[in-house]
Design a protein around this motif. Structure first.
Motif, PDB file in Angstrom:
ATOM      1  N   ILE A 239      26.595 -14.874  11.873  1.00  0.00           N
ATOM      2  CA  ILE A 239      25.259 -15.076  12.434  1.00  0.00           C
ATOM      3  C   ILE A 239      25.363 -15.176  13.957  1.00  0.00           C
ATOM      4  N   ALA A 240      24.305 -14.744  14.651  1.00  0.00           N
ATOM      5  CA  ALA A 240      24.281 -14.785  16.107  1.00  0.00           C
ATOM      6  C   ALA A 240      22.842 -14.631  16.572  1.00  0.00           C
ATOM      7  N   ASP A 241      22.578 -15.062  17.786  1.00  0.00           N
ATOM      8  CA  ASP A 241      21.287 -14.856  18.427  1.00  0.00           C
ATOM      9  C   ASP A 241      21.309 -13.485  19.094  1.00  0.00           C
TER      10      ASP A 241
ATOM     11  N   VAL B 189      29.261 -11.077  33.561  1.00  0.00           N
ATOM     12  CA  VAL B 189      29.135  -9.631  33.772  1.00  0.00           C
ATOM     13  C   VAL B 189      28.028  -9.067  32.886  1.00  0.00           C
ATOM     14  N   VAL B 190      28.025  -9.437  31.623  1.00  0.00           N
ATOM     15  CA  VAL B 190      27.015  -8.921  30.701  1.00  0.00           C
ATOM     16  C   VAL B 190      25.623  -9.403  31.084  1.00  0.00           C
ATOM     17  N   ALA B 191      25.497 -10.681  31.444  1.00  0.00           N
ATOM     18  CA  ALA B 191      24.190 -11.207  31.859  1.00  0.00           C
ATOM     19  C   ALA B 191      23.674 -10.480  33.095  1.00  0.00           C
ATOM     20  N   LEU B 192      24.564 -10.193  34.041  1.00  0.00           N
ATOM     21  CA  LEU B 192      24.163  -9.460  35.240  1.00  0.00           C
ATOM     22  C   LEU B 192      23.734  -8.044  34.874  1.00  0.00           C
ATOM     23  N   GLY B 193      24.464  -7.423  33.963  1.00  0.00           N
ATOM     24  CA  GLY B 193      24.098  -6.077  33.528  1.00  0.00           C
ATOM     25  C   GLY B 193      22.735  -6.043  32.863  1.00  0.00           C
ATOM     26  N   ILE B 194      22.445  -7.039  32.040  1.00  0.00           N
ATOM     27  CA  ILE B 194      21.127  -7.112  31.397  1.00  0.00           C
ATOM     28  C   ILE B 194      20.036  -7.252  32.452  1.00  0.00           C
ATOM     29  N   ALA B 195      20.258  -8.126  33.422  1.00  0.00           N
ATOM     30  CA  ALA B 195      19.258  -8.372  34.468  1.00  0.00           C
ATOM     31  C   ALA B 195      19.024  -7.140  35.335  1.00  0.00           C
ATOM     32  N   GLU B 196      20.063  -6.323  35.528  1.00  0.00           N
ATOM     33  CA  GLU B 196      19.976  -5.165  36.417  1.00  0.00           C
ATOM     34  C   GLU B 196      19.731  -3.857  35.675  1.00  0.00           C
TER      35      GLU B 196
ATOM     36  N   GLN C 172      30.324  -0.635  21.656  1.00  0.00           N
ATOM     37  CA  GLN C 172      28.869  -0.654  21.613  1.00  0.00           C
ATOM     38  C   GLN C 172      28.305  -0.202  20.278  1.00  0.00           C
ATOM     39  N   ALA C 173      29.134   0.437  19.466  1.00  0.00           N
ATOM     40  CA  ALA C 173      28.688   0.834  18.135  1.00  0.00           C
ATOM     41  C   ALA C 173      28.596  -0.354  17.181  1.00  0.00           C
ATOM     42  N   VAL C 174      29.286  -1.443  17.508  1.00  0.00           N
ATOM     43  CA  VAL C 174      29.317  -2.601  16.612  1.00  0.00           C
ATOM     44  C   VAL C 174      28.795  -3.881  17.270  1.00  0.00           C
ATOM     45  N   MET C 175      28.426  -3.818  18.546  1.00  0.00           N
ATOM     46  CA  MET C 175      28.039  -5.031  19.272  1.00  0.00           C
ATOM     47  C   MET C 175      26.937  -4.728  20.275  1.00  0.00           C
ATOM     48  N   SER C 176      25.925  -5.582  20.315  1.00  0.00           N
ATOM     49  CA  SER C 176      24.876  -5.497  21.330  1.00  0.00           C
ATOM     50  C   SER C 176      25.166  -6.524  22.417  1.00  0.00           C
ATOM     51  N   PRO C 177      24.611  -6.353  23.621  1.00  0.00           N
ATOM     52  CA  PRO C 177      24.863  -7.330  24.689  1.00  0.00           C
ATOM     53  C   PRO C 177      24.458  -8.751  24.313  1.00  0.00           C
ATOM     54  N   GLY C 178      23.302  -8.907  23.688  1.00  0.00           N
ATOM     55  CA  GLY C 178      22.854 -10.251  23.320  1.00  0.00           C
ATOM     56  C   GLY C 178      23.736 -10.884  22.260  1.00  0.00           C
ATOM     57  N   ARG C 179      24.111 -10.106  21.263  1.00  0.00           N
ATOM     58  CA  ARG C 179      24.991 -10.628  20.215  1.00  0.00           C
ATOM     59  C   ARG C 179      26.335 -11.018  20.815  1.00  0.00           C
ATOM     60  N   PHE C 180      26.827 -10.221  21.754  1.00  0.00           N
ATOM     61  CA  PHE C 180      28.087 -10.549  22.413  1.00  0.00           C
ATOM     62  C   PHE C 180      27.998 -11.897  23.130  1.00  0.00           C
ATOM     63  N   LEU C 181      26.940 -12.109  23.897  1.00  0.00           N
ATOM     64  CA  LEU C 181      26.785 -13.380  24.607  1.00  0.00           C
ATOM     65  C   LEU C 181      26.814 -14.546  23.622  1.00  0.00           C
ATOM     66  N   SER C 182      26.108 -14.397  22.507  1.00  0.00           N
ATOM     67  CA  SER C 182      26.004 -15.468  21.522  1.00  0.00           C
ATOM     68  C   SER C 182      27.356 -15.782  20.891  1.00  0.00           C
ATOM     69  N   LEU C 183      28.087 -14.749  20.457  1.00  0.00           N
ATOM     70  CA  LEU C 183      29.350 -14.981  19.755  1.00  0.00           C
ATOM     71  C   LEU C 183      30.486 -15.326  20.712  1.00  0.00           C
ATOM     72  N   SER C 184      30.485 -14.743  21.909  1.00  0.00           N
ATOM     73  CA  SER C 184      31.493 -15.121  22.902  1.00  0.00           C
ATOM     74  C   SER C 184      31.384 -16.609  23.223  1.00  0.00           C
ATOM     75  N   ALA C 185      30.162 -17.091  23.420  1.00  0.00           N
ATOM     76  CA  ALA C 185      29.972 -18.515  23.702  1.00  0.00           C
ATOM     77  C   ALA C 185      30.317 -19.374  22.493  1.00  0.00           C
ATOM     78  N   SER C 186      30.102 -18.829  21.285  1.00  0.00           N
ATOM     79  CA  SER C 186      30.461 -19.576  20.075  1.00  0.00           C
ATOM     80  C   SER C 186      31.955 -19.874  20.032  1.00  0.00           C
ATOM     81  N   ILE C 187      32.769 -18.919  20.482  1.00  0.00           N
ATOM     82  CA  ILE C 187      34.218 -19.152  20.546  1.00  0.00           C
ATOM     83  C   ILE C 187      34.509 -20.384  21.400  1.00  0.00           C
ATOM     84  N   ASP C 188      33.821 -20.489  22.530  1.00  0.00           N
ATOM     85  CA  ASP C 188      34.098 -21.587  23.451  1.00  0.00           C
ATOM     86  C   ASP C 188      33.453 -22.900  23.030  1.00  0.00           C
ATOM     87  N   ARG C 189      32.594 -22.862  22.020  1.00  0.00           N
ATOM     88  CA  ARG C 189      32.063 -24.095  21.434  1.00  0.00           C
ATOM     89  C   ARG C 189      33.031 -24.682  20.400  1.00  0.00           C
TER      90      ARG C 189
END
Length: 305
Positions: free
Chosen positions: A74-76, A154-161, A216-233
Motif C-alpha cells: 500500500i502507498a499514497d 529530487v523527485v519533489a522538485l521534478g514534480i513541482a517543475e 517508470q513502468a512499475v513506479m509513479s513519482p508519488g508512489r515512490f515518495l510514499s514508499l521511500s519515506a516508509s523505509i525511513d519510518r
C-alpha cells in the motif's frame, strides 16, 4: 493463481481504496509470504515473477509444494503520506484472513520486504511461524536515510517543475549506485567523459538512464515518495520478536551494512541464525545471487514442515 482485490480498512484509506494480492500453489500447502523491495509486486511466481531463483520449481519457495502469497504494498499515490511497515504487516494479515489462513508457515522478505517481515514478527507474532530477513535491519541506517532523502527531494522538485518522469529516473539512478558495488561498475563499464560537453553521455550513465526508464513502468513519482519515506519510518524492537529468524546479509551492502545485521541478530529475543556473504552485487545480492540465497533459505523453511 488466485488473484484478488483487498479493500483496505478505514484507518488505512489514505493509502487508497484497495490493494491486490495473489495466492499460488496447493490449497493444503504450507503458506509462505514473499516480499521484496518497494518495486516488487504481487506477481511472485511464474514467467512474470520478480524473484526467479528463490521462488519457482525447485526453488526454496516452490509453488508446487508451497502456497505462495504475494502482495502489492500500500502507498499514497500522491506522495503525501508514508505507510509504516506495521501498516503493511496489518494488510498482510487481512490477506491471510481472506485466504482462510490463521498462521503462515513463513515469511521471506528482502530489503523493504525484510523490514515488513520484522514488523509482522513483532506486531503479529501469532500469524507466522518463522521469518527470513535478507538485507534489512532493525531501523534505517543514517547514511541510507540521507541518500533516500536526497532522492525524494529530487523527485519533489521534478514534480513541482513539470519534470517528474526525469526526476524519478535520476532518483532511481542514484538508488542503483547504492544497490550495487563499485567493483561491479569497474568490471562492466569504462569511466570518464569523452568530450567537453558537461552533459555528455557516459557508459555507466547510459546504464543508469536505462534502469531509470524501466523503473517508470512499475513506479509513479508519488508512489515512490510514499514508499521511500516508509523505509525511513521503519523501526522495530528486536527484543520483542521471539519468532525464529534466519538473517542473511551481504558483506558489500552499502545500505544495510553487516554491522546492522549482526546487531539485529544479537538483539532478537528468539532463536536467530545469521549469514553474511561475499557478493559482487551489494544490496541487490538477493536478486542477483538468488539461487545462492535459496540454498540457505530452503533448509530453514523445511524445518518443522
Amino acid at each position: 493463481m488466485d488473484e484478488f482485490e483487498l479493500v483496505l480498512p478505514a484507518e488505512l484509506s489514505r493509502f487508497g481504496r484497495s490493494t491486490r494480492a495473489t495466492v499460488t500453489g496447493p490449497a493444503d500447502g504450507p503458506v509462505v509470504i514473499v516480499l521484496g523491495g518497494i518495486s516488487a509486486s504481487r506477481f511472485v511466481c511464474g514467467a512474470g515473477g520478480w524473484w526467479p531463483g528463490m521462488v519457482g520449481d525447485e526453488g526454496a519457495v516452490d509453488p508446487r509444494r508451497h502456497r505462495v502469497l504475494g502482495i502489492d504494498f500500500i502507498a499514497d499515490k500522491c506522495g503525501g503520506a508514508a505507510p509504516s511497515c506495521e501498516d503493511q504487516a496489518a494488510v498482510i494479515c487481512k490477506v491471510l484472513d481472506r485466504s482462510g489462513v490463521d498462521q503462515a508457515h513463513a515469511v521471506v522478505g528482502a530489503s523493504y520486504g525484510g523490514m515488513v517481515a520484522l514488523s509482522l514478527g513483532q506486531h503479529f507474532p501469532a500469524r507466522v511461524k518463522r521469518i527470513v530477513v535478507i538485507s534489512a535491519g532493525a531501523s534505517a541506517h543514517p547514511a541510507a536515510t540521507a541518500l533516500r532523502e536526497l532522492q525524494r527531494r529530487v523527485v519533489a522538485l521534478g514534480i513541482a517543475e513539470g519534470a517528474a518522469a526525469e526526476a524519478l529516473s535520476i532518483a532511481r539512478g542514484m538508488a542503483m549506485l547504492s544497490y550495487r558495488t563499485s567493483e561491479e561498475f569497474e568490471r562492466r563499464f569504462a569511466g570518464g567523459l569523452g568530450g567537453e560537453e558537461p552533459l555528455g553521455r557516459t557508459e555507466p550513465g547510459d546504464y543508469l538512464r536505462a534502469r531509470g526508464e524501466a523503473f517508470q513502468a512499475v513506479m509513479s513519482p508519488g508512489r515512490f515518495l510514499s514508499l521511500s519515506a516508509s523505509i525511513d519510518r521503519h523501526r522495530i524492537d528486536p527484543a520483542a520478536i521471539t519468532t525464529p529468524a534466519l538473517l542473511i546479509g551481504a558483506e558489500s551492502d552499502q545500505l544495510v551494512p553487516p554491522s546492522q545485521m549482526e546487531a539485529l541478530a544479537a538483539a532478537l529475543a528468539g532463536p536467530a541464525a545469521l549469514r553474511i556473504l561475499p557478493s559482487l552485487y551489494g544490496h541487490d545480492m538477493f536478486l542477483k545471487d538468488a539461487a545462492r540465497m535459496a540454498d540457505i533459505v530452503r533448509p530453514f523453511l523445511e524445518g518443522g514442515q
